[in-house]
Write an enzyme that holds these catalytic residues in place. Sequence first.
Site, PDB file in Angstrom:
ATOM      1  N   GLY A  29       4.737  -7.343   7.838  1.00  6.62           N
ATOM      2  CA  GLY A  29       3.553  -6.478   7.871  1.00  6.62           C
ATOM      3  C   GLY A  29       2.279  -7.058   7.291  1.00  6.62           C
ATOM      4  CG  ASP A  56      10.296 -10.649  13.698  1.00  2.78           C
ATOM      5  OD1 ASP A  56      11.342  -9.971  13.784  1.00  2.78           O
ATOM      6  OD2 ASP A  56       9.326 -10.325  12.998  1.00  2.78           O
ATOM      7  CD  GLU A 229      -0.977  -4.343  -0.934  1.00  2.00           C
ATOM      8  OE1 GLU A 229       0.269  -4.257  -0.990  1.00  2.00           O
ATOM      9  OE2 GLU A 229      -1.678  -3.652  -0.194  1.00  2.00           O
ATOM     10  CB  CYS A 267     -15.282   4.983   0.772  1.00  2.00           C
ATOM     11  SG  CYS A 267     -13.493   4.797   0.873  1.00  2.00           S
TER      12      CYS A 267
END
Length: 326
Positions: A29, A56, A229, A267
């Site tokens: 992802g 994959d 991340e 935002c």
Amino acid sequence: MSEELLPPTLQNILDQKSLKWIFCGGKGGVGKTTTSCSLAIQLAKVRESVLLISTDPAHNLSDAFGQKFSKDATKVNGFDNLFAMEIDPTSAIQEMVEQSDSNGMMGSMMQDLAFAIPGVDEAMSFAEIMKHVKSMQYSVIVFDTAPTGHTLRFLSFPTVLEKALGKLSTLGSRFGPMISQMSSMMGGEAGSQEDMFAKLESMRAVITEVNTQFKDPEKTTFVCVCISEFLSLYETERLVQELTAYEIDTHNIVVNQLLFPKKSSNCEHCSVRHKMQQKYLAEAHELYDEFFHIVKLPLLTEEVRGPEKLKEFSEMLVKPYQPPQD
């Protein structure tokens, strides 16, 4: 954040004409398929022929280009020298078993013995794929790999096949004559044991040769794809360590899905996320600045699907993305 030492693009891959194998890998992802498709598009501009392979089982290449691909190399619509194929390693081994001449007791017994060794089925299907790919004579081959974890397993395949050959050799010399006799009495074909040995041996030779090429930085490189991340960065560091241990060249990292909120934007969610991404991006620079090209790609408002969108996106791999100013 230290100053970038290497250009933040993948132009270095396009310039290195000796490259034969290019892998794109990372966590699920993070945009591996979009990156590998885009890189293949850019390579098609500078190389004679490019083959893009997905290993994959999710088969995302068909979705990305909006065109159905199969286990046979197919020309990508809108390109003269770009081809794609999608391979499911598990079905590849099944087909191979069905095609192999395994009539008679000896053949099936040898097959059972071979497949009882962990990893042999994967190793053999990988060898089949490689044999097929090597015979096709493409200038460069780009792999869109399965998520990290499966990516580097093929590096242990020569050892796995050595083990299978050793085991079969021992059992074959002990029980071979007796089983051959029984097999011929029951109408089976002679020579199945030799066939099995020959098949395993030829596959081991293919994998050993390919793995030698994979360890040659002139021929092979690995592009790590991640997002900004913690988990993705952690996974990337693990991948870099593993690649280094296996002596596989890696000097490009693509950081995907970055937010660049406008100053005038109110935002809250965007600014919090942007702050978090910048924190991990700074860590990535600290870790990799000296030896890696770090390519920063934005989170887009729409999906990158179809040849035209991919062509557009691929430009950002060679020209650094400039966020729009207020």
